[in-house]
Design a protein around this motif. Structure first.
Motif, PDB file in Angstrom:
ATOM      1  N   MET A   1      41.956  47.877  45.835  1.00 10.65           N
ATOM      2  CA  MET A   1      41.601  46.944  44.579  1.00 10.65           C
ATOM      3  C   MET A   1      41.679  45.445  45.262  1.00 10.65           C
ATOM      4  O   MET A   1      42.386  44.921  45.983  1.00 10.65           O
ATOM      5  CB  MET A   1      42.853  46.776  43.685  1.00 10.65           C
ATOM      6  N   LEU A   2      40.407  44.834  44.748  1.00  7.66           N
ATOM      7  CA  LEU A   2      40.143  43.552  45.125  1.00  7.66           C
ATOM      8  C   LEU A   2      40.305  42.510  43.936  1.00  7.66           C
ATOM      9  O   LEU A   2      40.095  42.750  42.896  1.00  7.66           O
ATOM     10  CB  LEU A   2      38.615  43.354  45.460  1.00  7.66           C
ATOM     11  N   GLU A   3      41.112  41.429  44.148  1.00 11.56           N
ATOM     12  CA  GLU A   3      41.422  40.284  43.253  1.00 11.56           C
ATOM     13  C   GLU A   3      39.943  39.602  43.036  1.00 11.56           C
ATOM     14  O   GLU A   3      39.112  39.458  43.581  1.00 11.56           O
ATOM     15  CB  GLU A   3      42.241  39.169  43.683  1.00 11.56           C
ATOM     16  N   ALA A   4      39.768  39.569  41.494  1.00 12.48           N
ATOM     17  CA  ALA A   4      38.499  39.025  41.060  1.00 12.48           C
ATOM     18  C   ALA A   4      38.686  37.715  40.584  1.00 12.48           C
ATOM     19  O   ALA A   4      37.872  36.711  40.134  1.00 12.48           O
ATOM     20  CB  ALA A   4      37.783  39.786  40.062  1.00 12.48           C
ATOM     21  N   GLY A   5      39.908  37.219  40.409  1.00  9.51           N
ATOM     22  CA  GLY A   5      40.204  35.910  39.829  1.00  9.51           C
ATOM     23  C   GLY A   5      41.203  35.913  38.729  1.00  9.51           C
ATOM     24  O   GLY A   5      41.525  37.269  38.078  1.00  9.51           O
ATOM     25  N   ARG A   6      41.327  34.715  38.042  1.00  7.06           N
ATOM     26  CA  ARG A   6      42.216  34.816  36.688  1.00  7.06           C
ATOM     27  C   ARG A   6      41.181  35.310  35.544  1.00  7.06           C
ATOM     28  O   ARG A   6      40.288  35.274  35.363  1.00  7.06           O
ATOM     29  CB  ARG A   6      42.355  33.282  36.342  1.00  7.06           C
ATOM     30  N   TYR A  42      42.063  42.514  38.699  1.00  3.30           N
ATOM     31  CA  TYR A  42      41.673  43.352  39.935  1.00  3.30           C
ATOM     32  C   TYR A  42      40.647  44.573  39.616  1.00  3.30           C
ATOM     33  O   TYR A  42      40.639  45.141  38.659  1.00  3.30           O
ATOM     34  CB  TYR A  42      42.836  43.856  40.310  1.00  3.30           C
ATOM     35  N   ARG A  43      39.725  44.632  40.636  1.00  2.00           N
ATOM     36  CA  ARG A  43      38.699  45.709  40.450  1.00  2.00           C
ATOM     37  C   ARG A  43      38.581  46.501  41.590  1.00  2.00           C
ATOM     38  O   ARG A  43      38.561  46.004  42.845  1.00  2.00           O
ATOM     39  CB  ARG A  43      37.331  44.907  40.295  1.00  2.00           C
TER      40      ARG A  43
END
Length: 57
Positions: A1-6, A42-43
């Motif tokens: 999972m990658l963080e995409a931001g708030r 998260y994506r």
């Protein structure tokens, strides 16, 4: 999972520029402002599944 931001940054075009505490009142989660939590998106790059994870501030 990658963080995409708030999560609140994805509401509309001007959300990233709005006051964070005011946006927390509109994010749909009742305890983000009082609990000092910030919902982040998260994506998964493989299956494109999105998940909201709360980050402690």
């Amino acid at each position: 999972m990658l963080e995409a931001g708030r999560l609140i940054d994805f509401f509309d075009d001007y959300s990233p520029y709005m006051e964070i505490d005011l946006m927390k009142l509109e994010d749909g989660y009742p305890d983000t402002n009082s609990g000092q939590k910030c919902p982040h998106l998260y994506r998964c790059p493989a299956c494109h599944h999105d998940e909201v994870i709360f980050i402690k501030e």
